[in-house]
Design a protein around this motif. Structure first.
Motif, PDB file in Angstrom:
ATOM      1  N   ILE A   1      -2.243   5.478   2.166  1.00 54.60           N
ATOM      2  CA  ILE A   1      -1.493   5.207   3.396  1.00 54.60           C
ATOM      3  C   ILE A   1      -0.445   4.150   3.063  1.00 54.60           C
ATOM      4  N   LEU A   2       0.814   4.517   3.190  1.00 57.76           N
ATOM      5  CA  LEU A   2       1.892   3.542   2.995  1.00 57.76           C
ATOM      6  C   LEU A   2       2.051   2.812   4.321  1.00 57.76           C
ATOM      7  N   GLY A   3       1.844   1.510   4.294  1.00 54.14           N
ATOM      8  CA  GLY A   3       1.685   0.799   5.555  1.00 54.14           C
ATOM      9  C   GLY A   3       2.708  -0.283   5.822  1.00 54.14           C
ATOM     10  N   GLY A   4       2.238  -1.300   6.550  1.00 53.46           N
ATOM     11  CA  GLY A   4       3.123  -2.374   6.974  1.00 53.46           C
ATOM     12  C   GLY A   4       3.467  -2.254   8.452  1.00 53.46           C
ATOM     13  N   THR A   5       2.720  -1.403   9.166  1.00 55.13           N
ATOM     14  CA  THR A   5       2.971  -1.185  10.601  1.00 55.13           C
ATOM     15  C   THR A   5       1.633  -1.138  11.343  1.00 55.13           C
ATOM     16  N   SER A   6       1.710  -1.241  12.675  1.00 55.88           N
ATOM     17  CA  SER A   6       0.477  -1.143  13.459  1.00 55.88           C
ATOM     18  C   SER A   6      -0.074   0.287  13.395  1.00 55.88           C
TER      19      SER A   6
ATOM     20  N   LEU B   1      -4.800   1.404   1.555  1.00 58.92           N
ATOM     21  CA  LEU B   1      -3.634   0.998   2.337  1.00 58.92           C
ATOM     22  C   LEU B   1      -2.692   0.246   1.412  1.00 58.92           C
ATOM     23  N   SER B   2      -1.436   0.664   1.377  1.00 59.51           N
ATOM     24  CA  SER B   2      -0.469  -0.003   0.511  1.00 59.51           C
ATOM     25  C   SER B   2       0.508  -0.827   1.335  1.00 59.51           C
ATOM     26  N   LEU B   3       0.656  -2.099   0.951  1.00 63.90           N
ATOM     27  CA  LEU B   3       1.571  -3.003   1.655  1.00 63.90           C
ATOM     28  C   LEU B   3       2.626  -3.501   0.680  1.00 63.90           C
ATOM     29  N   ALA B   4       3.828  -3.729   1.199  1.00 65.44           N
ATOM     30  CA  ALA B   4       4.909  -4.199   0.323  1.00 65.44           C
ATOM     31  C   ALA B   4       4.696  -5.653  -0.085  1.00 65.44           C
ATOM     32  N   GLY B   5       4.028  -6.403   0.801  1.00 66.89           N
ATOM     33  CA  GLY B   5       3.810  -7.822   0.502  1.00 66.89           C
ATOM     34  C   GLY B   5       4.899  -8.709   1.081  1.00 66.89           C
ATOM     35  N   ARG B   6       5.616  -8.191   2.098  1.00 68.00           N
ATOM     36  CA  ARG B   6       6.694  -8.996   2.704  1.00 68.00           C
ATOM     37  C   ARG B   6       6.148 -10.072   3.639  1.00 68.00           C
ATOM     38  N   THR B   7       5.030  -9.767   4.300  1.00 65.79           N
ATOM     39  CA  THR B   7       4.491 -10.689   5.311  1.00 65.79           C
ATOM     40  C   THR B   7       3.566 -11.694   4.646  1.00 65.79           C
TER      41      THR B   7
ATOM     42  N   ALA C   1      -7.038  -2.485   0.228  1.00 67.22           N
ATOM     43  CA  ALA C   1      -5.574  -2.530   0.257  1.00 67.22           C
ATOM     44  C   ALA C   1      -5.027  -2.960  -1.100  1.00 67.22           C
ATOM     45  N   ARG C   2      -3.827  -2.518  -1.390  1.00 64.38           N
ATOM     46  CA  ARG C   2      -3.102  -2.988  -2.560  1.00 64.38           C
ATOM     47  C   ARG C   2      -1.760  -3.530  -2.057  1.00 64.38           C
ATOM     48  N   THR C   3      -1.195  -4.470  -2.802  1.00 64.26           N
ATOM     49  CA  THR C   3       0.030  -5.114  -2.321  1.00 64.26           C
ATOM     50  C   THR C   3       1.094  -5.126  -3.409  1.00 64.26           C
ATOM     51  N   GLY C   4       2.346  -4.849  -2.989  1.00 64.83           N
ATOM     52  CA  GLY C   4       3.492  -4.923  -3.901  1.00 64.83           C
ATOM     53  C   GLY C   4       4.071  -3.553  -4.184  1.00 64.83           C
ATOM     54  N   GLY C   5       5.340  -3.538  -4.600  1.00 66.85           N
ATOM     55  CA  GLY C   5       6.012  -2.275  -4.908  1.00 66.85           C
ATOM     56  C   GLY C   5       5.328  -1.546  -6.052  1.00 66.85           C
ATOM     57  N   PHE C   6       5.600  -0.246  -6.131  1.00 70.78           N
ATOM     58  CA  PHE C   6       4.999   0.580  -7.189  1.00 70.78           C
ATOM     59  C   PHE C   6       5.873   0.600  -8.437  1.00 70.78           C
ATOM     60  N   GLY C   7       7.141   0.195  -8.265  1.00 69.45           N
ATOM     61  CA  GLY C   7       8.086   0.316  -9.365  1.00 69.45           C
ATOM     62  C   GLY C   7       8.840   1.633  -9.262  1.00 69.45           C
ATOM     63  N   GLY C   8       9.351   1.909  -8.066  1.00 72.77           N
ATOM     64  CA  GLY C   8      10.163   3.112  -7.873  1.00 72.77           C
ATOM     65  C   GLY C   8       9.344   4.388  -7.916  1.00 72.77           C
ATOM     66  N   VAL C   9      10.069   5.511  -8.000  1.00 70.43           N
ATOM     67  CA  VAL C   9       9.428   6.828  -7.955  1.00 70.43           C
ATOM     68  C   VAL C   9       8.447   6.999  -9.121  1.00 70.43           C
TER      69      VAL C   9
ATOM     70  N   ALA D   1       3.223   5.785   6.651  1.00 68.62           N
ATOM     71  CA  ALA D   1       3.216   5.162   7.982  1.00 68.62           C
ATOM     72  C   ALA D   1       4.045   3.880   7.951  1.00 68.62           C
ATOM     73  N   THR D   2       5.090   3.865   7.124  1.00 68.58           N
ATOM     74  CA  THR D   2       5.951   2.679   7.048  1.00 68.58           C
ATOM     75  C   THR D   2       6.905   2.657   8.246  1.00 68.58           C
ATOM     76  N   HIS D   3       7.574   1.532   8.395  1.00 70.63           N
ATOM     77  CA  HIS D   3       8.494   1.322   9.514  1.00 70.63           C
ATOM     78  C   HIS D   3       9.709   2.244   9.387  1.00 70.63           C
TER      79      HIS D   3
ATOM     80  N   PHE E   1      12.684   1.710   9.624  1.00 71.78           N
ATOM     81  CA  PHE E   1      13.828   1.122   8.910  1.00 71.78           C
ATOM     82  C   PHE E   1      13.536   0.912   7.429  1.00 71.78           C
ATOM     83  N   ALA E   2      12.331   1.228   6.990  1.00 71.53           N
ATOM     84  CA  ALA E   2      11.975   1.082   5.567  1.00 71.53           C
ATOM     85  C   ALA E   2      12.247   2.408   4.863  1.00 71.53           C
ATOM     86  N   ARG E   3      13.510   2.665   4.568  1.00 74.21           N
ATOM     87  CA  ARG E   3      13.886   3.994   4.078  1.00 74.21           C
ATOM     88  C   ARG E   3      13.651   4.181   2.580  1.00 74.21           C
ATOM     89  N   GLN E   4      13.714   3.085   1.833  1.00 75.68           N
ATOM     90  CA  GLN E   4      13.611   3.246   0.376  1.00 75.68           C
ATOM     91  C   GLN E   4      12.229   3.746  -0.036  1.00 75.68           C
TER      92      GLN E   4
HETATM   93  N1  LIG Z   1      12.374  -2.744   7.576  1.00 76.09           N
HETATM   94  C1  LIG Z   1      11.801  -3.140   8.705  1.00 76.09           C
HETATM   95  O1  LIG Z   1      12.463  -3.358   9.724  1.00 76.09           O
HETATM   96  C2  LIG Z   1      10.305  -3.326   8.760  1.00 76.09           C
HETATM   97  C3  LIG Z   1       9.732  -3.750   9.979  1.00 76.09           C
HETATM   98  C4  LIG Z   1       8.327  -3.884  10.049  1.00 76.09           C
HETATM   99  C5  LIG Z   1       7.564  -3.614   8.950  1.00 76.09           C
HETATM  100  N2  LIG Z   1       8.161  -3.210   7.781  1.00 76.09           N
HETATM  101  C6  LIG Z   1       7.301  -2.915   6.637  1.00 76.09           C
HETATM  102  O2  LIG Z   1       7.664  -3.797   5.610  1.00 76.09           O
HETATM  103  C7  LIG Z   1       7.650  -3.129   4.353  1.00 76.09           C
HETATM  104  C8  LIG Z   1       8.943  -3.382   3.627  1.00 76.09           C
HETATM  105  O3  LIG Z   1      10.029  -2.910   4.402  1.00 76.09           O
HETATM  106  P1  LIG Z   1      11.465  -2.706   3.748  1.00 76.09           P
HETATM  107  O4  LIG Z   1      12.399  -2.329   4.835  1.00 76.09           O
HETATM  108  O5  LIG Z   1      11.759  -3.830   2.824  1.00 76.09           O
HETATM  109  O6  LIG Z   1      11.160  -1.392   2.862  1.00 76.09           O
HETATM  110  P2  LIG Z   1      12.068  -0.546   1.865  1.00 76.09           P
HETATM  111  O7  LIG Z   1      13.448  -1.100   1.835  1.00 76.09           O
HETATM  112  O8  LIG Z   1      11.901   0.872   2.193  1.00 76.09           O
HETATM  113  O9  LIG Z   1      11.323  -0.786   0.488  1.00 76.09           O
HETATM  114  C9  LIG Z   1      11.819  -1.610  -0.562  1.00 76.09           C
HETATM  115  C10 LIG Z   1      10.812  -1.558  -1.673  1.00 76.09           C
HETATM  116  O10 LIG Z   1       9.622  -2.262  -1.306  1.00 76.09           O
HETATM  117  C11 LIG Z   1       8.471  -1.577  -1.792  1.00 76.09           C
HETATM  118  N3  LIG Z   1       7.658  -1.135  -0.649  1.00 76.09           N
HETATM  119  C12 LIG Z   1       8.055  -0.962   0.640  1.00 76.09           C
HETATM  120  N4  LIG Z   1       7.021  -0.614   1.422  1.00 76.09           N
HETATM  121  C13 LIG Z   1       5.954  -0.545   0.605  1.00 76.09           C
HETATM  122  C14 LIG Z   1       4.599  -0.248   0.821  1.00 76.09           C
HETATM  123  N5  LIG Z   1       4.108   0.042   2.055  1.00 76.09           N
HETATM  124  N6  LIG Z   1       3.749  -0.284  -0.249  1.00 76.09           N
HETATM  125  C15 LIG Z   1       4.221  -0.597  -1.488  1.00 76.09           C
HETATM  126  N7  LIG Z   1       5.499  -0.900  -1.746  1.00 76.09           N
HETATM  127  C16 LIG Z   1       6.357  -0.884  -0.706  1.00 76.09           C
HETATM  128  C17 LIG Z   1       8.974  -0.426  -2.619  1.00 76.09           C
HETATM  129  O11 LIG Z   1       9.096  -0.943  -3.944  1.00 76.09           O
HETATM  130  P3  LIG Z   1       9.002  -0.011  -5.234  1.00 76.09           P
HETATM  131  O12 LIG Z   1      10.272   0.761  -5.278  1.00 76.09           O
HETATM  132  O13 LIG Z   1       8.834  -0.984  -6.351  1.00 76.09           O
HETATM  133  O14 LIG Z   1       7.809   0.884  -5.051  1.00 76.09           O
HETATM  134  C18 LIG Z   1      10.328  -0.160  -2.002  1.00 76.09           C
HETATM  135  O15 LIG Z   1      11.203   0.512  -2.869  1.00 76.09           O
HETATM  136  C19 LIG Z   1       7.391  -1.662   4.625  1.00 76.09           C
HETATM  137  O16 LIG Z   1       6.099  -1.359   4.153  1.00 76.09           O
HETATM  138  C20 LIG Z   1       7.506  -1.502   6.119  1.00 76.09           C
HETATM  139  O17 LIG Z   1       6.551  -0.603   6.638  1.00 76.09           O
HETATM  140  C21 LIG Z   1       9.505  -3.062   7.665  1.00 76.09           C
END
Ligand SMILES: NC(=O)c1ccc[n+]([C@@H]2O[C@H](COP(=O)([O-])OP(=O)(O)OC[C@H]3O[C@@H](n4cnc5c(N)ncnc54)[C@H](OP(=O)(O)O)[C@@H]3O)[C@@H](O)[C@H]2O)c1
Length: 248
Positions: free
Chosen positions: A5-10, A29-35, A45-53, A71-73, A75-78
């Motif tokens: 589950i790609l997460g970071g959302t409710s 559950l995978s989290l980016a580690g932004r919060t 859960a695991r935290t941090g990017g995977f290193g691209g595709v 299940a990412t946000h 606006f998290a398009r990458q």
């Molecule tokens: N953007 C928003 O407004 C927003 C609002 C609320 C919550 N969030 C949450 O915050 C996280 C980051 O948002 P963002 O806009 O920075 O994303 P993003 O621009 O799509 O992602 C940037 C990079 O962060 C890593 N990443 C993002 N989400 C990840 C996840 N769930 N698990 C593992 N790696 C992840 C990936 O790194 P690698 O390429 O190295 O894999 C990705 O390429 C997301 O998970 C999203 O659900 C975002």
């Protein structure tokens, strides 16, 4: 069945709580580690990017993942784009679990823009008291409109806020009530709200409060959708997981 589950959302947290009780399903559950203080994960859960595709493909293979729910946000398009590519390469089914976006209703005074820089411009040339709720990472864009007085609300300490000559910062995590939003906006004499079109109930009260106060809203539209099967309903996501159980 192992799922990611790609997460970071409710929504991701709600799905994690739900799959925890599904027999023979092991979810990560995978989290980016932004919060800085993420909510406690109900499943491993695991935290941090995977290193691209390539990194994500390697993870899917080494963890023997059978299906991925993005299940990412909105606006998290990458990460969503990476998931599409990686799942295609690894031949793993992918579903997007999204929040329906908000639509303007009678009484709303929205100016819709398609990116954060355009939002800074849309506030206008006349100095205003602005309630800025666009997350903590894109505040620098509002340096292009330094005439305004910004009230910035974020979950974690904001980055780049020093670029805004006049600002105050509030740290808070939703959900927020309409009454609290009304009190905040009135006590701070807010004249304009700036928001992403995140959708969902947790942060909608600010939109409702702006409507009740007849305040204009600069609404940042979602980036273009990525082509993938999408559900907005938790039960439908659970059915999709069941339907993708590998045959014994
Ligand atoms: N953007 C928003 O407004 C927003 C609002 C609320 C919550 N969030 C949450 O915050 C996280 C980051 O948002 P963002 O806009 O920075 O994303 P993003 O621009 O799509 O992602 C940037 C990079 O962060 C890593 N990443 C993002 N989400 C990840 C996840 N769930 N698990 C593992 N790696 C992840 C990936 O790194 P690698 O390429 O190295 O894999 C990705 O390429 C997301 O998970 C999203 O659900 C975002």
């Amino acid at each position: 069945m192992r799922i990611l589950i790609l997460g970071g959302t409710s929504e991701a947290s709600a799905l994690a709580r739900r799959v925890r009780d599904m027999p023979d399903v092991e979810a990560t559950l995978s989290l980016a580690g932004r919060t800085e203080r993420p909510a406690v994960a109900p499943i491993p859960a695991r935290t941090g990017g995977f290193g691209g595709v390539a990194g994500l493909v390697a993870f899917l293979r080494s963890e023997r993942i059978a299906a991925v729910v993005d299940a990412t946000h909105a606006f998290a398009r990458q990460i969503s784009a990476s998931a599409v590519e990686a799942c295609a390469v690894a031949k793993i089914p992918l579903l997007a679990f999204t929040r329906p976006q908000w639509s303007a209703v009678e009484g709303d005074r929205w100016t819709t823009v398609d990116h954060v820089e355009a939002a800074a411009d849309a506030i206008g040339v006349v100095a205003r008291r602005v309630f800025l709720t666009v997350g903590r990472l894109r505040l620098g864009a509002f340096a292009a409109a330094p005439q305004h007085d910004y009230l910035v609300r974020t979950i974690d300490p904001p980055a780049g806020i020093e670029a805004l000559p006049t600002h105050r910062s509030i740290l808070a995590r939703g959900p927020f009530s309409v009454e609290d939003e009304l009190t905040l906006m009135q006590s701070q004499r807010i004249e304009v709200l700036v928001s992403k079109n995140s959708g969902g109930a947790a942060t909608y009260p600010k939109i409702e409060a702006a409507r009740r106060l007849h305040l204009p809203v600069v609404m940042i539209d979602r980036p273009p959708a990525i082509s993938v099967t999408e559900h907005t309903d938790l039960a439908a996501v659970v059915d999709w997981i069941e339907a993708h159980r590998p045959s014994p």
